[in-house]
Write a protein that holds these residues in place. Structure first.
Motif, short mmCIF file in Angstrom:
data_model
loop_
_atom_site.label_atom_id
_atom_site.label_comp_id
_atom_site.label_asym_id
_atom_site.label_seq_id
_atom_site.Cartn_x
_atom_site.Cartn_y
_atom_site.Cartn_z
N LYS A 117 -70.91 -4.65 46.95
CA LYS A 117 -72.17 -5.23 46.46
C LYS A 117 -73.07 -5.68 47.62
O LYS A 117 -74.21 -6.05 47.39
N GLY A 118 -72.54 -5.66 48.86
CA GLY A 118 -73.34 -6.04 50.01
C GLY A 118 -73.38 -7.53 50.30
O GLY A 118 -74.15 -7.99 51.14
N TYR A 119 -72.51 -8.30 49.63
CA TYR A 119 -72.47 -9.74 49.84
C TYR A 119 -71.77 -10.12 51.14
O TYR A 119 -72.09 -11.13 51.75
N VAL A 120 -70.76 -9.33 51.52
CA VAL A 120 -69.89 -9.66 52.66
C VAL A 120 -69.56 -8.39 53.45
O VAL A 120 -69.84 -7.28 53.00
N LEU A 121 -68.92 -8.62 54.56
CA LEU A 121 -68.28 -7.54 55.30
C LEU A 121 -66.78 -7.68 55.07
O LEU A 121 -66.28 -8.80 54.87
N GLN A 122 -66.05 -6.57 55.10
CA GLN A 122 -64.62 -6.61 54.90
C GLN A 122 -63.92 -6.04 56.12
O GLN A 122 -64.36 -5.02 56.68
N ALA A 123 -62.85 -6.71 56.55
CA ALA A 123 -62.03 -6.21 57.65
C ALA A 123 -60.56 -6.34 57.25
O ALA A 123 -60.17 -7.33 56.65
N THR A 124 -59.79 -5.32 57.58
CA THR A 124 -58.35 -5.37 57.29
C THR A 124 -57.51 -5.19 58.55
O THR A 124 -56.29 -5.16 58.48
N SER A 125 -58.17 -5.07 59.70
CA SER A 125 -57.46 -4.89 60.97
C SER A 125 -58.22 -5.61 62.07
O SER A 125 -59.39 -5.99 61.90
N LYS A 126 -57.57 -5.77 63.19
CA LYS A 126 -58.21 -6.39 64.35
C LYS A 126 -59.45 -5.60 64.76
O LYS A 126 -60.49 -6.18 65.06
N GLU A 127 -59.34 -4.29 64.78
CA GLU A 127 -60.45 -3.45 65.22
C GLU A 127 -61.67 -3.62 64.32
O GLU A 127 -62.79 -3.72 64.80
N GLU A 128 -61.44 -3.63 63.00
CA GLU A 128 -62.55 -3.83 62.06
C GLU A 128 -63.17 -5.22 62.21
O GLU A 128 -64.40 -5.36 62.20
N LEU A 129 -62.33 -6.22 62.35
CA LEU A 129 -62.83 -7.59 62.51
C LEU A 129 -63.66 -7.71 63.79
O LEU A 129 -64.76 -8.27 63.79
N LYS A 130 -63.15 -7.16 64.86
CA LYS A 130 -63.84 -7.17 66.15
C LYS A 130 -65.21 -6.48 66.03
O LYS A 130 -66.22 -7.01 66.49
N PHE A 131 -65.25 -5.33 65.38
CA PHE A 131 -66.50 -4.60 65.19
C PHE A 131 -67.51 -5.44 64.42
O PHE A 131 -68.68 -5.56 64.81
N HIS A 132 -67.07 -6.02 63.31
CA HIS A 132 -67.99 -6.81 62.48
C HIS A 132 -68.49 -8.05 63.22
O HIS A 132 -69.67 -8.42 63.09
N ILE A 133 -67.63 -8.69 63.99
CA ILE A 133 -68.07 -9.87 64.75
C ILE A 133 -69.11 -9.47 65.77
O ILE A 133 -70.14 -10.12 65.92
N ARG A 134 -68.86 -8.39 66.47
CA ARG A 134 -69.81 -7.93 67.49
C ARG A 134 -71.16 -7.53 66.89
O ARG A 134 -72.18 -7.59 67.56
N HIS A 135 -71.17 -7.08 65.64
CA HIS A 135 -72.39 -6.61 64.99
C HIS A 135 -72.89 -7.53 63.88
O HIS A 135 -73.74 -7.12 63.08
N ILE A 136 -72.41 -8.76 63.85
CA ILE A 136 -72.76 -9.67 62.76
C ILE A 136 -74.26 -9.95 62.71
O ILE A 136 -74.82 -10.17 61.63
N GLY A 137 -74.93 -9.91 63.83
CA GLY A 137 -76.37 -10.14 63.87
C GLY A 137 -77.16 -9.08 63.12
O GLY A 137 -78.29 -9.32 62.68
N GLU A 138 -76.58 -7.91 62.96
CA GLU A 138 -77.24 -6.80 62.26
C GLU A 138 -77.01 -6.86 60.75
O GLU A 138 -77.63 -6.10 60.00
N PHE A 139 -76.12 -7.74 60.31
CA PHE A 139 -75.76 -7.81 58.90
C PHE A 139 -76.62 -8.85 58.18
O PHE A 139 -76.65 -10.01 58.58
N THR A 140 -77.29 -8.41 57.14
CA THR A 140 -78.02 -9.33 56.27
C THR A 140 -77.41 -9.20 54.88
O THR A 140 -77.56 -8.16 54.22
N PRO A 141 -76.69 -10.24 54.46
CA PRO A 141 -76.03 -10.14 53.16
C PRO A 141 -77.05 -10.10 52.01
O PRO A 141 -78.10 -10.73 52.08
N VAL A 142 -76.70 -9.36 50.98
CA VAL A 142 -77.48 -9.37 49.75
C VAL A 142 -77.34 -10.76 49.14
O VAL A 142 -76.23 -11.30 49.09
#
Length: 175
Positions: A117-142
């Motif tokens: 639905k675009g409310y959140v980002l989802q991570a299930t591994s270290k790599e995904e979490l790391k990616f989302h943290i590094r790019h959190i500024g680009e994420f605008t939640p619905v």
């Protein structure tokens, strides 16, 4: 960036995998431990990078949400919706049965739904979490839209219909 990490209040299953990953991201310089506070629940986890606490009163927890820029959380609907209502950026890191962090994978299902639905980002591994943290500024939640009013109306209408049926039967009894 101030980060709140939270895993809820489950006492039967540990979720140290998330805290170990947060520690690793601090050691790699992806996160600043001085900007992290973690609710470790019944895991009683201790980090040398960030401040940990077991549980706090609901009022204090809501204040922590208010003061953070990012919440990294399990897929507890109460926590997730509280953060979304406050328009916080959220990365859900669900507890998973394969790691014995929960009895089933309902948290994965919930996090997938929130992410879809675009409310959140989802991570299930270290790599995904790391990616989302590094790019959190680009994420605008619905903006989150709660269905509480609609659900409450459905339930109230149903109860009233059932009570009406009972009342009708009382008045139509043959004696």
């Amino acid at each position: 960036m101030k980060v709140l990490v939270t895993i809820g209040s489950m006492s039967e299953k540990k979720f140290t995998r998330l805290f170990n990953i947060i520690d690793e991201l601090c050691s790699e310089g992806v996160l600043d431990g001085n900007q992290i506070i973690a609710q470790v629940g019944f895991d009683h986890y201790e980090s040398s990078y960030y401040k940990c606490f077991d549980m706090v009163a609901d009022e204090d927890f809501k204040k922590m949400i208010d003061e953070c820029d990012l919440v990294v959380t399990h897929a507890g609907t109460g926590t997730v919706t509280a953060c979304l209502k406050k328009r916080k950026k959220v990365i859900i890191f669900p507890r998973m049965a394969v790691y014995d962090e929960h009895y089933d994978d309902h948290q994965m299902e919930l996090s997938e739904l929130f992410a879809k639905k675009g409310y959140v980002l989802q991570a299930t591994s270290k790599e995904e979490l790391k990616f989302h943290i590094r790019h959190i500024g680009e994420f605008t939640p619905v903006p989150f839209v709660s269905n509480n009013e609609r659900m409450n109306k459905i339930i109230i209408d149903f109860i009233e219909r059932q009570e009406g049926k009972k009342a009708d039967k009382r008045f139509c009894r043959k004696e």
